[in-house]
Design a protein around this motif. Structure first.
Motif, PDB file in Angstrom:
ATOM      1  N   VAL A  47      24.466  26.137  15.045  1.00  0.00           N
ATOM      2  CA  VAL A  47      24.497  24.918  15.853  1.00  0.00           C
ATOM      3  C   VAL A  47      25.220  25.182  17.177  1.00  0.00           C
ATOM      4  O   VAL A  47      24.759  24.759  18.238  1.00  0.00           O
ATOM      5  CB  VAL A  47      25.150  23.752  15.078  1.00  0.00           C
ATOM      6  N   LEU A  48      26.340  25.881  17.126  1.00  0.00           N
ATOM      7  CA  LEU A  48      27.063  26.211  18.362  1.00  0.00           C
ATOM      8  C   LEU A  48      26.197  27.017  19.322  1.00  0.00           C
ATOM      9  O   LEU A  48      26.152  26.735  20.517  1.00  0.00           O
ATOM     10  CB  LEU A  48      28.340  26.991  18.036  1.00  0.00           C
ATOM     11  N   VAL A  49      25.514  28.019  18.798  1.00  0.00           N
ATOM     12  CA  VAL A  49      24.658  28.845  19.651  1.00  0.00           C
ATOM     13  C   VAL A  49      23.529  28.001  20.227  1.00  0.00           C
ATOM     14  O   VAL A  49      23.258  28.048  21.432  1.00  0.00           O
ATOM     15  CB  VAL A  49      24.119  30.066  18.873  1.00  0.00           C
ATOM     16  N   ALA A  50      22.869  27.217  19.389  1.00  0.00           N
ATOM     17  CA  ALA A  50      21.725  26.429  19.847  1.00  0.00           C
ATOM     18  C   ALA A  50      22.104  25.363  20.869  1.00  0.00           C
ATOM     19  O   ALA A  50      21.360  25.135  21.828  1.00  0.00           O
ATOM     20  CB  ALA A  50      21.034  25.777  18.648  1.00  0.00           C
ATOM     21  N   THR A  51      23.267  24.720  20.686  1.00  0.00           N
ATOM     22  CA  THR A  51      23.610  23.580  21.537  1.00  0.00           C
ATOM     23  C   THR A  51      24.539  23.907  22.698  1.00  0.00           C
ATOM     24  O   THR A  51      24.535  23.193  23.694  1.00  0.00           O
ATOM     25  CB  THR A  51      24.245  22.447  20.701  1.00  0.00           C
ATOM     26  N   GLU A  52      25.333  24.972  22.557  1.00  0.00           N
ATOM     27  CA  GLU A  52      26.344  25.241  23.581  1.00  0.00           C
ATOM     28  C   GLU A  52      26.295  26.632  24.178  1.00  0.00           C
ATOM     29  O   GLU A  52      26.843  26.854  25.249  1.00  0.00           O
ATOM     30  CB  GLU A  52      27.745  25.034  22.979  1.00  0.00           C
ATOM     31  N   ALA A  53      25.701  27.572  23.484  1.00  0.00           N
ATOM     32  CA  ALA A  53      25.738  28.956  23.956  1.00  0.00           C
ATOM     33  C   ALA A  53      24.399  29.667  23.702  1.00  0.00           C
ATOM     34  O   ALA A  53      24.350  30.687  23.019  1.00  0.00           O
ATOM     35  CB  ALA A  53      26.877  29.701  23.279  1.00  0.00           C
ATOM     36  N   PRO A  54      23.312  29.134  24.251  1.00  0.00           N
ATOM     37  CA  PRO A  54      22.005  29.749  23.994  1.00  0.00           C
ATOM     38  C   PRO A  54      21.906  31.196  24.479  1.00  0.00           C
ATOM     39  O   PRO A  54      21.071  31.957  23.993  1.00  0.00           O
ATOM     40  CB  PRO A  54      21.018  28.835  24.724  1.00  0.00           C
ATOM     41  N   GLU A  55      22.799  31.581  25.376  1.00  0.00           N
ATOM     42  CA  GLU A  55      22.806  32.974  25.858  1.00  0.00           C
ATOM     43  C   GLU A  55      23.203  33.955  24.752  1.00  0.00           C
ATOM     44  O   GLU A  55      22.995  35.167  24.889  1.00  0.00           O
ATOM     45  CB  GLU A  55      23.739  33.130  27.064  1.00  0.00           C
ATOM     46  N   LEU A  56      23.757  33.455  23.650  1.00  0.00           N
ATOM     47  CA  LEU A  56      24.139  34.324  22.529  1.00  0.00           C
ATOM     48  C   LEU A  56      23.006  34.528  21.526  1.00  0.00           C
ATOM     49  O   LEU A  56      23.092  35.406  20.670  1.00  0.00           O
ATOM     50  CB  LEU A  56      25.356  33.740  21.798  1.00  0.00           C
ATOM     51  N   GLU A  57      21.961  33.735  21.639  1.00  0.00           N
ATOM     52  CA  GLU A  57      20.843  33.808  20.700  1.00  0.00           C
ATOM     53  C   GLU A  57      20.270  35.222  20.626  1.00  0.00           C
ATOM     54  O   GLU A  57      20.004  35.853  21.642  1.00  0.00           O
ATOM     55  CB  GLU A  57      19.737  32.835  21.110  1.00  0.00           C
ATOM     56  N   GLY A  58      20.145  35.726  19.405  1.00  0.00           N
ATOM     57  CA  GLY A  58      19.540  37.034  19.174  1.00  0.00           C
ATOM     58  C   GLY A  58      20.434  38.227  19.450  1.00  0.00           C
ATOM     59  O   GLY A  58      19.987  39.366  19.334  1.00  0.00           O
ATOM     60  N   ASP A  75      27.019  44.117  19.745  1.00  0.00           N
ATOM     61  CA  ASP A  75      27.392  43.420  20.977  1.00  0.00           C
ATOM     62  C   ASP A  75      28.753  42.738  20.789  1.00  0.00           C
ATOM     63  O   ASP A  75      28.842  41.573  20.409  1.00  0.00           O
ATOM     64  CB  ASP A  75      26.311  42.399  21.325  1.00  0.00           C
ATOM     65  N   ARG A  76      29.795  43.503  21.036  1.00  0.00           N
ATOM     66  CA  ARG A  76      31.156  42.986  20.836  1.00  0.00           C
ATOM     67  C   ARG A  76      31.408  41.733  21.664  1.00  0.00           C
ATOM     68  O   ARG A  76      32.024  40.769  21.184  1.00  0.00           O
ATOM     69  CB  ARG A  76      32.177  44.072  21.182  1.00  0.00           C
ATOM     70  N   GLU A  77      30.949  41.716  22.890  1.00  0.00           N
ATOM     71  CA  GLU A  77      31.169  40.574  23.774  1.00  0.00           C
ATOM     72  C   GLU A  77      30.565  39.291  23.185  1.00  0.00           C
ATOM     73  O   GLU A  77      31.193  38.233  23.211  1.00  0.00           O
ATOM     74  CB  GLU A  77      30.560  40.856  25.144  1.00  0.00           C
ATOM     75  N   ALA A  78      29.366  39.383  22.649  1.00  0.00           N
ATOM     76  CA  ALA A  78      28.714  38.206  22.055  1.00  0.00           C
ATOM     77  C   ALA A  78      29.483  37.729  20.825  1.00  0.00           C
ATOM     78  O   ALA A  78      29.673  36.520  20.632  1.00  0.00           O
ATOM     79  CB  ALA A  78      27.268  38.528  21.697  1.00  0.00           C
ATOM     80  N   LEU A  79      29.918  38.658  19.992  1.00  0.00           N
ATOM     81  CA  LEU A  79      30.683  38.284  18.794  1.00  0.00           C
ATOM     82  C   LEU A  79      32.029  37.679  19.167  1.00  0.00           C
ATOM     83  O   LEU A  79      32.484  36.729  18.527  1.00  0.00           O
ATOM     84  CB  LEU A  79      30.845  39.483  17.870  1.00  0.00           C
ATOM     85  N   GLU A  80      32.668  38.187  20.200  1.00  0.00           N
ATOM     86  CA  GLU A  80      33.925  37.601  20.671  1.00  0.00           C
ATOM     87  C   GLU A  80      33.693  36.174  21.169  1.00  0.00           C
ATOM     88  O   GLU A  80      34.502  35.283  20.901  1.00  0.00           O
ATOM     89  CB  GLU A  80      34.536  38.444  21.787  1.00  0.00           C
ATOM     90  N   ALA A  81      32.605  35.961  21.899  1.00  0.00           N
ATOM     91  CA  ALA A  81      32.295  34.620  22.406  1.00  0.00           C
ATOM     92  C   ALA A  81      32.053  33.653  21.252  1.00  0.00           C
ATOM     93  O   ALA A  81      32.552  32.517  21.263  1.00  0.00           O
ATOM     94  CB  ALA A  81      31.085  34.673  23.331  1.00  0.00           C
ATOM     95  N   LEU A  82      31.317  34.083  20.250  1.00  0.00           N
ATOM     96  CA  LEU A  82      31.096  33.241  19.080  1.00  0.00           C
ATOM     97  C   LEU A  82      32.416  32.976  18.360  1.00  0.00           C
ATOM     98  O   LEU A  82      32.703  31.846  17.969  1.00  0.00           O
ATOM     99  CB  LEU A  82      30.097  33.892  18.120  1.00  0.00           C
ATOM    100  N   GLY A  83      33.226  34.004  18.190  1.00  0.00           N
ATOM    101  CA  GLY A  83      34.513  33.858  17.513  1.00  0.00           C
ATOM    102  C   GLY A  83      35.427  32.880  18.210  1.00  0.00           C
ATOM    103  O   GLY A  83      36.104  32.072  17.555  1.00  0.00           O
ATOM    104  N   THR A  84      35.450  32.898  19.512  1.00  0.00           N
ATOM    105  CA  THR A  84      36.272  31.966  20.282  1.00  0.00           C
ATOM    106  C   THR A  84      35.817  30.534  20.048  1.00  0.00           C
ATOM    107  O   THR A  84      36.633  29.637  19.812  1.00  0.00           O
ATOM    108  CB  THR A  84      36.226  32.319  21.778  1.00  0.00           C
TER     109      THR A  84
END
Length: 112
Positions: A47-58, A75-84
């Motif tokens: 839900v977070l990726v779909a609604t707030e961070a679509p740049e993380l998709e995939g 992709d450490r940067e993407a995982l860090e962004a999701l973790g935050t």
């Protein structure tokens, strides 16, 4: 990023982990009719990726279990962004309520 942890399993391979049932919002999750397990937290991540961070998709994959949420990839940067983002949710009862309501209003079904 507490209560989440980002670990490097092998050079260039990372996992973002959350031990389910250890967050400040577990009681609210239960009040909302869900179980605070790894599958529920995968739903929150989606839900977070779909609604707030679509740049993380995939940019990473999910592999939750009953007792643990896990997202992994190279992709450490993407995982860090999701973790935050997930860390902020894991400590905010109003935010978890809002995300669950948004998800359910959009027809999302949590697999918990």
């Amino acid at each position: 990023m507490t209560p989440l942890k980002l670990i490097e399993l092998d050079p260039g391979k990372y996992s973002l982990l959350l031990n389910a049932g250890t967050t400040a919002v577990d009681g609210v999750i239960e009040e909302l009719g869900h179980e605070s397990n790894g599958y529920f937290w995968e739903g929150i991540a989606q839900v977070l990726v779909a609604t707030e961070a679509p740049e993380l998709e995939g940019r990473f994959s999910y592999d939750p279990e009953a007792g643990m949420f896990c997202a992994y990839g190279n992709d450490r940067e993407a995982l860090e962004a999701l973790g935050t983002r997930m860390s902020a949710v894991a400590g905010d009862t109003d935010r978890i309520r809002q995300l669950v309501a948004t998800a359910e209003a959009n027809g999302f079904e949590f697999d918990d």
